[in-house]
Each structure stands twice: as C-alpha cells, then as structure tokens.
Design a protein around this motif. Structure first.
Motif, PDB file in Angstrom:
ATOM      1  N   GLU A 113      53.029  14.046  44.503  1.00 58.12           N
ATOM      2  CA  GLU A 113      54.344  14.558  44.901  1.00 58.12           C
ATOM      3  C   GLU A 113      54.212  15.567  46.036  1.00 58.12           C
ATOM      4  O   GLU A 113      54.946  15.499  47.031  1.00 58.12           O
ATOM      5  N   LEU A 114      53.290  16.501  45.886  1.00 61.97           N
ATOM      6  CA  LEU A 114      53.100  17.516  46.921  1.00 61.97           C
ATOM      7  C   LEU A 114      52.550  16.910  48.208  1.00 61.97           C
ATOM      8  O   LEU A 114      52.930  17.315  49.304  1.00 61.97           O
ATOM      9  N   LYS A 115      51.669  15.932  48.081  1.00 62.88           N
ATOM     10  CA  LYS A 115      51.108  15.269  49.260  1.00 62.88           C
ATOM     11  C   LYS A 115      52.209  14.556  50.042  1.00 62.88           C
ATOM     12  O   LYS A 115      52.241  14.614  51.268  1.00 62.88           O
ATOM     13  N   LYS A 116      53.120  13.920  49.342  1.00 60.71           N
ATOM     14  CA  LYS A 116      54.238  13.225  49.993  1.00 60.71           C
ATOM     15  C   LYS A 116      55.106  14.227  50.752  1.00 60.71           C
ATOM     16  O   LYS A 116      55.468  13.995  51.907  1.00 60.71           O
ATOM     17  N   ILE A 117      55.439  15.343  50.120  1.00 63.36           N
ATOM     18  CA  ILE A 117      56.249  16.377  50.772  1.00 63.36           C
ATOM     19  C   ILE A 117      55.508  16.946  51.981  1.00 63.36           C
ATOM     20  O   ILE A 117      56.084  17.120  53.054  1.00 63.36           O
ATOM     21  N   PHE A 118      54.202  17.216  51.814  1.00 57.74           N
ATOM     22  CA  PHE A 118      53.390  17.774  52.899  1.00 57.74           C
ATOM     23  C   PHE A 118      53.393  16.853  54.113  1.00 57.74           C
ATOM     24  O   PHE A 118      53.504  17.306  55.247  1.00 57.74           O
ATOM     25  N   ASN A 119      53.276  15.541  53.864  1.00 53.59           N
ATOM     26  CA  ASN A 119      53.221  14.575  54.965  1.00 53.59           C
ATOM     27  C   ASN A 119      54.549  14.443  55.702  1.00 53.59           C
ATOM     28  O   ASN A 119      54.584  13.898  56.814  1.00 53.59           O
ATOM     29  N   GLU A 120      55.623  14.947  55.117  1.00 55.61           N
ATOM     30  CA  GLU A 120      56.946  14.848  55.739  1.00 55.61           C
ATOM     31  C   GLU A 120      57.327  16.094  56.536  1.00 55.61           C
ATOM     32  O   GLU A 120      58.377  16.113  57.163  1.00 55.61           O
ATOM     33  N   MET A 121      56.500  17.141  56.478  1.00 59.12           N
ATOM     34  CA  MET A 121      56.855  18.374  57.177  1.00 59.12           C
ATOM     35  C   MET A 121      55.634  19.024  57.825  1.00 59.12           C
ATOM     36  O   MET A 121      54.499  18.617  57.578  1.00 59.12           O
ATOM     37  N   ALA A 129      40.821  20.425  45.959  1.00 62.44           N
ATOM     38  CA  ALA A 129      41.674  19.237  45.955  1.00 62.44           C
ATOM     39  C   ALA A 129      41.218  18.212  44.921  1.00 62.44           C
ATOM     40  O   ALA A 129      42.045  17.592  44.250  1.00 62.44           O
ATOM     41  N   GLU A 130      39.910  18.026  44.782  1.00 65.52           N
ATOM     42  CA  GLU A 130      39.396  17.041  43.818  1.00 65.52           C
ATOM     43  C   GLU A 130      39.760  17.421  42.386  1.00 65.52           C
ATOM     44  O   GLU A 130      40.180  16.573  41.602  1.00 65.52           O
ATOM     45  N   MET A 131      39.605  18.687  42.057  1.00 62.47           N
ATOM     46  CA  MET A 131      39.940  19.152  40.717  1.00 62.47           C
ATOM     47  C   MET A 131      41.437  19.022  40.452  1.00 62.47           C
ATOM     48  O   MET A 131      41.859  18.603  39.372  1.00 62.47           O
ATOM     49  N   ASN A 187      45.853  16.646  37.629  1.00 58.57           N
ATOM     50  CA  ASN A 187      47.289  16.364  37.661  1.00 58.57           C
ATOM     51  C   ASN A 187      47.626  15.437  38.843  1.00 58.57           C
ATOM     52  O   ASN A 187      48.227  15.873  39.829  1.00 58.57           O
ATOM     53  N   PRO A 188      47.268  14.159  38.742  1.00 61.89           N
ATOM     54  CA  PRO A 188      47.462  13.241  39.874  1.00 61.89           C
ATOM     55  C   PRO A 188      48.926  13.054  40.283  1.00 61.89           C
ATOM     56  O   PRO A 188      49.216  12.878  41.468  1.00 61.89           O
ATOM     57  N   LYS A 189      49.842  13.101  39.339  1.00 59.70           N
ATOM     58  CA  LYS A 189      51.259  12.909  39.663  1.00 59.70           C
ATOM     59  C   LYS A 189      51.778  14.069  40.528  1.00 59.70           C
ATOM     60  O   LYS A 189      52.436  13.853  41.545  1.00 59.70           O
TER      61      LYS A 189
END
Length: 61
Positions: free
Chosen positions: A27-35, A14-16, A21-23
C-alpha cells in the motif's frame, strides 16, 4: 528513487518490513510511486517514524 531505497535512507529495514507486513508495504509503495518523495515524507511523517522504530535498519560502524 525506488521505495526500498527511500526506506533505507530513512533507516528502515525494507526487507523486514516487507516480510512482516507485505500488505501495508505494498500500500505504501503504491502511494510512494504516485507522488514525489518529499511529498510522501510530509504526508506520512508520523507513520515513517513508527516504521523506523519497529524496523530499524542496523548501522555498522
């Protein structure tokens, strides 16, 4: 479960990923938190495999 813990379970560093690619990470973290994690895995299976190849979590035995 938090996104970083999920990535670790999928053998993705996750750190790497965040540093490289922080953007995309955000984006993926936001989607993950919604499902549910299982739904996320089913929906993003091929993407997860690509991330695993690029940001492999080093395992020490």
């Amino acid at each position: 479960m938090v996104f970083e813990q999920y990535l670790e379970e999928k053998n993705i560093n996750a750190e790497m990923f965040l540093w490289d690619n922080p953007k995309h990470f955000a984006e993926l973290k936001k989607i993950f938190n919604e499902m549910h994690p299982d739904g996320f895995t089913a929906q993003k299976k091929f993407l997860i495999n690509q991330l695993r190849r690029k940001y492999m979590l080093k395992q020490f035995a």
